[in-house]
Structure formats: C-alpha cells, structure tokens
Write an enzyme that holds these catalytic residues in place. Sequence first.
Site, PDB file in Angstrom:
ATOM      1  N   GLU A  52      13.840 -32.572 -22.252  1.00 39.85           N
ATOM      2  CA  GLU A  52      13.568 -33.080 -20.897  1.00 39.85           C
ATOM      3  C   GLU A  52      14.637 -32.664 -19.895  1.00 39.85           C
ATOM      4  OE1 GLU A  52      13.927 -37.345 -21.687  1.00 39.85           O
ATOM      5  OE2 GLU A  52      11.823 -37.448 -22.187  1.00 39.85           O
ATOM      6  N   PRO A  53      14.833 -31.377 -19.689  1.00 39.90           N
ATOM      7  CA  PRO A  53      15.886 -30.972 -18.750  1.00 39.90           C
ATOM      8  C   PRO A  53      15.469 -31.192 -17.297  1.00 39.90           C
ATOM      9  CG  PRO A  53      14.714 -29.044 -19.536  1.00 39.90           C
ATOM     10  CD  PRO A  53      14.137 -30.225 -20.273  1.00 39.90           C
ATOM     11  N   GLY A  54      16.380 -31.693 -16.507  1.00 39.61           N
ATOM     12  CA  GLY A  54      16.132 -31.842 -15.078  1.00 39.61           C
ATOM     13  C   GLY A  54      17.066 -30.923 -14.315  1.00 39.61           C
TER      14      GLY A  54
ATOM     15  N   TYR B 215      29.021 -40.554  -7.581  1.00 39.63           N
ATOM     16  CA  TYR B 215      29.570 -40.238  -8.909  1.00 39.63           C
ATOM     17  C   TYR B 215      30.932 -39.539  -8.846  1.00 39.63           C
ATOM     18  CZ  TYR B 215      24.475 -40.224 -10.028  1.00 39.63           C
ATOM     19  OH  TYR B 215      23.152 -40.497 -10.160  1.00 39.63           O
TER      20      TYR B 215
ATOM     21  N   CYS C 194      28.943 -43.669   8.916  1.00 38.12           N
ATOM     22  CA  CYS C 194      30.018 -44.621   9.154  1.00 38.12           C
ATOM     23  C   CYS C 194      30.397 -45.354   7.877  1.00 38.12           C
ATOM     24  CB  CYS C 194      29.615 -45.589  10.258  1.00 38.12           C
ATOM     25  SG  CYS C 194      29.624 -44.738  11.833  1.00 38.12           S
ATOM     26  N   GLU C 195      31.100 -44.645   7.010  1.00 36.92           N
ATOM     27  CA  GLU C 195      31.594 -45.164   5.729  1.00 36.92           C
ATOM     28  C   GLU C 195      32.816 -44.324   5.386  1.00 36.92           C
ATOM     29  OE1 GLU C 195      30.343 -47.231   3.140  1.00 36.92           O
ATOM     30  OE2 GLU C 195      28.475 -47.814   4.122  1.00 36.92           O
TER      31      GLU C 195
ATOM     32  N   TYR D 271      19.091 -33.846  -7.932  1.00 40.52           N
ATOM     33  CA  TYR D 271      19.630 -35.107  -7.425  1.00 40.52           C
ATOM     34  C   TYR D 271      20.251 -34.913  -6.038  1.00 40.52           C
ATOM     35  CZ  TYR D 271      18.823 -35.724 -12.350  1.00 40.52           C
ATOM     36  OH  TYR D 271      18.230 -35.713 -13.578  1.00 40.52           O
TER      37      TYR D 271
HETATM   38  C1  LIG Z   1      17.157 -38.065 -15.809  1.00 37.24           C
HETATM   39  C2  LIG Z   1      16.543 -37.909 -17.123  1.00 37.24           C
HETATM   40  C3  LIG Z   1      16.432 -36.649 -17.700  1.00 37.24           C
HETATM   41  C4  LIG Z   1      16.995 -35.394 -17.077  1.00 37.24           C
HETATM   42  O1  LIG Z   1      18.385 -35.366 -17.130  1.00 37.24           O
HETATM   43  P1  LIG Z   1      19.154 -34.052 -16.648  1.00 37.24           P
HETATM   44  O2  LIG Z   1      20.576 -34.392 -16.816  1.00 37.24           O
HETATM   45  O3  LIG Z   1      18.796 -33.838 -15.215  1.00 37.24           O
HETATM   46  O4  LIG Z   1      18.729 -32.936 -17.513  1.00 37.24           O
HETATM   47  C5  LIG Z   1      15.751 -36.543 -18.902  1.00 37.24           C
HETATM   48  N1  LIG Z   1      15.228 -37.621 -19.514  1.00 37.24           N
HETATM   49  C6  LIG Z   1      15.333 -38.857 -18.995  1.00 37.24           C
HETATM   50  C7  LIG Z   1      14.735 -39.989 -19.708  1.00 37.24           C
HETATM   51  C8  LIG Z   1      16.001 -39.052 -17.790  1.00 37.24           C
HETATM   52  O5  LIG Z   1      16.104 -40.273 -17.284  1.00 37.24           O
END
Ligand SMILES: *Cc1c(COP(=O)(O)O)cnc(C)c1O
Length: 413
Positions: free
Chosen positions: A270-272, A313, A343-344, A372
């Site tokens: 599940e890469p984002g 982060y 304004c922070e 993100y």
């Molecule tokens: C956010 C998330 C991802 C993706 O994470 P990355 O660091 O962007 O690869 C995969 N699985 C789940 C369940 C997430 O919440």
Amino acid sequence: MNSFIEQSNFFEGNNPEKIAQEYGTPVYVYNENILRTRMDAVAKVITKYPYTANYSVKANTNIHILKLALEEGNNCDAMSVGEIQMLLKAGFPKERIFFVPNNVSAEEMQFAIDNGIMTSCDSLAQLELYGSLNKGGKVAVRINPGVGAGHHEKVVTGGKKTKFGISEEFIPQIFEIAEKYNLTIAGINQHIGSLFMDPQPYLDAVTNILRIALQFKDLEFIDFGGGYGIPYHKLDDEAVFPMEDFKKRLEPILDDFVAKYGRAPLFKSEPGRFCVAEGSVILGRLHAVKHNNGKTFAGTDIGMNVLVRPSMYDSWHDIEVIREGKVVARDNLMEQTVTGNICESGDLLAKDRPLPEMKRGDLACVLDTGAYGWSMCSTYNSRPRPAEVLICKDGSVKLIRRRETIEDLMRLF
Ligand SMILES: *Cc1c(COP(=O)(O)O)cnc(C)c1O
C-alpha cells in the site's frame, strides 16, 4: 545534487516564472513522467507471485493523478467514503478499490457494502458491525503487527502504542465473530508506518504477518502495507530507497510462506508517498525579507495551510530558489528561515537553512510535495487552497485543480 529541478528537467522546458504568473502562487506543479515512473515501479515489487500495489490515495486524491494510477495498473486503498467516491469518479472499478478505514459509522460501512468494495475491519467492534450489516459476506481484518517504523511518532502506525489494527492475542475472537455472522476472512492487512529508508523493519513485519497468516485458512490476499521512503534530503545527496535490494530480500520470505501455506494468495502492498511525493513541487513567491535579532526571515506565500508537514511533523523539504525563471546556483549560501504568511509562530518551512540569499520577487520552489501536500491543505486564516497544474508527458501544462476562491469559502454559510 546541485539542483533537482535542473537534473530531473522537472518543468520539461517550461519556464517556472511563467507558470507562476499564469496560475498564480502558491501553486502545486506535478510532473507526469515522474509520477508514472514511480507508480510503475511499485507495481513491479513482486513479479513471481500474484501481486498488486495499492496506491494509498490519502497521499494525494487529485482525480487526474488517480487516473494516472489507474493507467499504470495500480489498485487503490481508500480510507473514507470520500476517497472511495473520488476513485469511482476517476474510473476505478470496485474490484480495484480496497477500503481500509478506522472507526467508521454503520452508514459509511454500508456504503462500501452497497458498492461491493472489499473492506478491512480495524477492530473487533468494527468486525462485529460489519457482520451485522453483511451476514455471509467476505471481509478483511487489519492486524496490529506489534512493531512499527517511521520518520515521526505521529506516522508510526504499527506497534503496541498505536490505535490501529487488531492485536494478535484477539485472533480467536476474530474467528468467533466470523462464525457468528458466517463471514469469510478473505484478507489480512497491516501497515507499520510511513517513510522508512531501510527495508529491514518492513521485511521483519512481512515475515511476522506471514507467520500470523498461517492461522487463516481462506485468505485470498495478504497486504503488507506501505511506507517506502523517498529522499527528502536529495540536495545533500541522500540515497533513494533501495528498491532492487528490497525486492531481492523479499522474495525468499514469500517462497518460504508459499511452501508452508500450500498456495500463493494475492500479495499486496500500500505505498502512498513513494508514488507521488517526488512528482510535485510548490512554487511560492517571496514577498518580504526581514532581519530580527540576527536572524534572516524570508517570507513567502507558502503557509502551513498550503504545506503542513514542516509544522506538523518537523519535516524537511528541500528548497530551491528561482530568480527570473532560472534556478539560483547553490554556492554562496546564507542561513535563512523560510516562513509563510499565516499568523502562527510555527508557520515555518525551513529553520536556519543555508540557501542562496533570497530577494523579494524570487520564487521559492519546495521539493517533494506530491504526498501529504495538497491533501492536507486547509483554509486556515481564510486563505483559499492553491491550484494544481500538471506538466504532461508532451511538455504541455494543464490546470488539474483550479485555485479555490473566497466565494467557494463563502458558499458554505
Ligand atoms: C497512509 C497509509 C499508507 C501509505 O503510507 P505511505 O507512507 O504514504 O506509503 C498505507 N496504508 C495505510 C493503512 C495507511 O494509513
């Protein structure tokens, strides 16, 4: 690396100053070639067994980017009904969407059931709810692997202290609930956290979930989670995620499991971030420079509402300076604190960062903002959210999300 913009030919021959003038600043600029290359790379992590890379769309849900993922053969993970709807709108068939929510209402779960979308339950309570809504159905459960990894405590999602998943000790209860509602546990998934550059913790987590998987007899898929990192310090020559080495080390772990399980289910990841982060920069205008107590502040229009990662982060984003359409060379650096217009006092893009001396009218080009970035934008300080443009394969520039307007904000009242 002296300049990522130049080395990657990020603007594909377009003048960034012209893009800034035409679309205004701040503006997210995406590069289609880079996005496609990364999406293609994740689709090939496992080639020996059935496999899909599920792009985790919370990193970036722009429909035009989802369409690229569709074309590159990625499936997708959605965290909410909104994300499912974005995916359906982008053209994803229901079979290519995996719903991985936590703490959702019966209505939200029912939406996924009505649309025939495979859902993962993140707790025994959610599994119980799913069973009551869809007796005899097929469902997945999210396992808390008891280990985590990531760049910041806030993004470590596996491990004893985090809210996610069902811990191993409750597996007997999973089977009890499944039996009560005649559910088939068709998949298990996990996610240990976000942004690791060393594959070892992920490989350990794969080994661990495969050990757990032996207790489940009907698995159609096993999902190892995302989190592959990208080099945010690329101007300091940080190495990329060692994808080839990772693939080599993953294969024997899978071989061992397949031998024990007697068959190969579908493997998933599940890469984002890896798919989209490096495919985007933000162009922002420098409006004011000032000197306070010996510190130089470079004030841009890239506030924490536009890019929240540095304030949320403490994340690092490399910055290049563009003057009259050209990257300013990184010799003669001077420490500057780059700020936004919110304004922070925490509205900081970079603290005491050695950069070429910035002048009013320059563009700050913030790198690696595709993940993100826009998806975490807000309208804090009543600032409309920025436009997004895509530099297409043929070098043309396309507006893929118009800038929000004050009228858009007013419409809700
Ligand atoms: C956010 C998330 C991802 C993706 O994470 P990355 O660091 O962007 O690869 C995969 N699985 C789940 C369940 C997430 O919440």
